[in-house]
Design an enzyme around this catalytic site. Structure first.
Site, PDB file in Angstrom:
ATOM      1  N   ASP A   1       0.755  -1.040   0.261  1.00 37.23           N
ATOM      2  CA  ASP A   1      -0.171   0.200  -0.041  1.00 37.23           C
ATOM      3  C   ASP A   1       0.876   1.263  -0.084  1.00 37.23           C
ATOM      4  O   ASP A   1       2.098   1.409   0.556  1.00 37.23           O
ATOM      5  CB  ASP A   1      -1.016  -0.059   1.230  1.00 37.23           C
ATOM      6  CG  ASP A   1      -2.359   0.161   0.882  1.00 37.23           C
ATOM      7  OD1 ASP A   1      -2.901   0.286  -0.080  1.00 37.23           O
ATOM      8  OD2 ASP A   1      -3.031  -0.108   1.918  1.00 37.23           O
TER       9      ASP A   1
ATOM     10  N   LYS B   1      -0.974  -0.635  -4.242  1.00 34.86           N
ATOM     11  CA  LYS B   1      -2.275  -0.072  -4.198  1.00 34.86           C
ATOM     12  C   LYS B   1      -2.381   1.416  -3.899  1.00 34.86           C
ATOM     13  O   LYS B   1      -1.467   1.587  -2.699  1.00 34.86           O
ATOM     14  CB  LYS B   1      -2.868  -1.103  -3.108  1.00 34.86           C
ATOM     15  CG  LYS B   1      -4.279  -0.713  -3.279  1.00 34.86           C
ATOM     16  CD  LYS B   1      -5.194  -1.708  -2.349  1.00 34.86           C
ATOM     17  CE  LYS B   1      -5.277  -1.701  -0.794  1.00 34.86           C
ATOM     18  NZ  LYS B   1      -5.534  -0.191  -0.467  1.00 34.86           N
TER      19      LYS B   1
ATOM     20  N   GLU C   1      -5.191   4.589  -3.053  1.00 32.59           N
ATOM     21  CA  GLU C   1      -6.810   4.929  -3.067  1.00 32.59           C
ATOM     22  C   GLU C   1      -7.177   6.224  -3.917  1.00 32.59           C
ATOM     23  O   GLU C   1      -6.260   7.251  -4.202  1.00 32.59           O
ATOM     24  CB  GLU C   1      -7.059   5.311  -1.409  1.00 32.59           C
ATOM     25  CG  GLU C   1      -6.872   4.173  -0.513  1.00 32.59           C
ATOM     26  CD  GLU C   1      -7.326   4.486   0.841  1.00 32.59           C
ATOM     27  OE1 GLU C   1      -7.704   5.876   1.186  1.00 32.59           O
ATOM     28  OE2 GLU C   1      -6.815   3.886   1.944  1.00 32.59           O
TER      29      GLU C   1
ATOM     30  N   GLU D   1     -14.478  -1.080  -1.211  1.00 34.53           N
ATOM     31  CA  GLU D   1     -14.537  -1.387  -0.111  1.00 34.53           C
ATOM     32  C   GLU D   1     -15.782  -0.822   0.458  1.00 34.53           C
ATOM     33  O   GLU D   1     -16.142   0.438   0.330  1.00 34.53           O
ATOM     34  CB  GLU D   1     -13.291  -0.634   0.989  1.00 34.53           C
ATOM     35  CG  GLU D   1     -13.620  -0.648   2.615  1.00 34.53           C
ATOM     36  CD  GLU D   1     -12.109  -0.484   3.202  1.00 34.53           C
ATOM     37  OE1 GLU D   1     -11.305  -0.379   2.627  1.00 34.53           O
ATOM     38  OE2 GLU D   1     -12.300  -0.432   4.509  1.00 34.53           O
TER      39      GLU D   1
HETATM   40  O1  KIV Z   1      -4.908  -1.321   4.272  1.00 40.36           O
HETATM   41  C1  KIV Z   1      -5.887  -2.330   4.092  1.00 40.36           C
HETATM   42  O2  KIV Z   1      -5.564  -3.287   4.518  1.00 40.36           O
HETATM   43  C2  KIV Z   1      -6.810  -2.455   2.877  1.00 40.36           C
HETATM   44  C3  KIV Z   1      -7.783  -3.339   2.768  1.00 40.36           C
HETATM   45  C4  KIV Z   1      -8.877  -2.761   3.910  1.00 40.36           C
HETATM   46  C5  KIV Z   1      -8.338  -3.388   1.586  1.00 40.36           C
HETATM   47  O3  KIV Z   1      -6.564  -1.189   2.161  1.00 40.36           O
END
Ligand code: KIV
Length: 278
Positions: free
Chosen positions: A86, A116, A118, A185
């Protein structure tokens, strides 16, 4: 199941065949190994690290250095699953250059296979730049915890017409920018279904119902390892918090009573050596 590393091609294939993608979070080496050995397709080192492991009450304080540290631990434990790292709060907003450098760190230093991030239209050009550098990007729409203060709380997104239309447009924009999958989500089940049926890339649901191309959960929720309350959408498959608390209490009681350690936990030494010490 093949031992071959899961790649973006696996996601494309799953979209065609209807095979469901499984994804879970992990933040350290032992959990990453267990998740990988269970045959889970993708491991997300999410910025939920902040809530699940670092003791914060949101994902906002999590830094790039925190992420890289934990992604490195996870990738050391994984052979088959795709590791997705992330991008934390504000690590891809300040400038295109900083966004690319941070995404690059996740692959180059962390050893992950994808990042990933957002957001919708507002991050589409950033996604396009990353993809053009060879960085696979997973999107994340609906409830986006990095915008929690703007959203005013953890609630279902896309319930009214305006929100739902915005979500559809955002999904198309980031698909067009090159994401290989999109996490949805806390999105109403019918909207997640419509998105799944109309998008060319896989949808991965969390609190978005059964029609998504895959599912993701925070492993701490699934295992019952959170101190607080888990969200309604998170099914609990074990209650490790209770089990761990029981074991820790038993240890304390046994040390206090002298029941631990027993003879089987100690090491002897030759009597003639000992006698010379007295
Ligand atoms: O940070 C995380 O764990 C997420 C999930 C909730 C998809 O983004």
């Amino acid at each position: 199941m093949s031992n071959q590393r899961v790649t973006t091609a696996y996601f494309r294939e799953a979209k065609k065949t209807g095979r469901k993608i499984t994804m879970l979070t992990a933040y350290d080496y032992p959990m990453a190994r267990m998740v990988d050995e269970a045959g889970i397709d993708a491991i997300l080192v999410g910025d939920s690290l902040g809530n699940a492991v670092l003791g914060y009450d949101s994902t906002i304080p999590v830094t790039m250095d925190d992420m890289v540290h934990h992604i490195k631990a996870v990738t050391r434990g994984v052979k088959r699953a795709m590791v997705v790292g992330d991008l934390p709060f504000l690590s891809y907003h300040i400038s295109r250059e900083e966004a690319l450098r941070n995404a690059g760190r996740i692959l180059q230093e962390g050893g992950a296979q994808a990042v990933k991030l957002e957001g919708g239209r507002e991050v589409a050009e950033t996604i396009r730049a990353m993809v053009s550098c060879g960085i696979p990007v997973m999107g994340h729409l609906g409830l986006t915890p990095q915008s929690i203060h703007q959203m005013g709380g953890y609630r279902v997104q896309g319930k009214d017409e305006a929100q739902a239309k915005k979500l559809l447009e955002d999904a198309r924009a980031i698909q067009e920018a090159g994401v290989f999958a999109i996490v949805l989500e806390c999105v109403p089940v019918p909207l997640a279904r419509l998105l799944t049926e109309t998008l060319e890339v896989c949808t991965i649901g969390i609190g978005a119902g059964p029609y998504c191309n895959g599912q993701v959960l925070v492993t701490h929720d699934l295992l019952g390892m959170f101190m607080g309350k888990s969200p309604r959408f998170a099914k609990r498959y074990a209650n490790l918090h209770e089990e761990i608390a029981r074991a820790l209490q038993a240890y304390r009681e046994e040390v206090q009573s002298g029941a631990f350690p027993g003879p089987e936990h100690g090491f002897d030494m030759p009597g003639e050596v000992l006698s010379k010490l007295y």
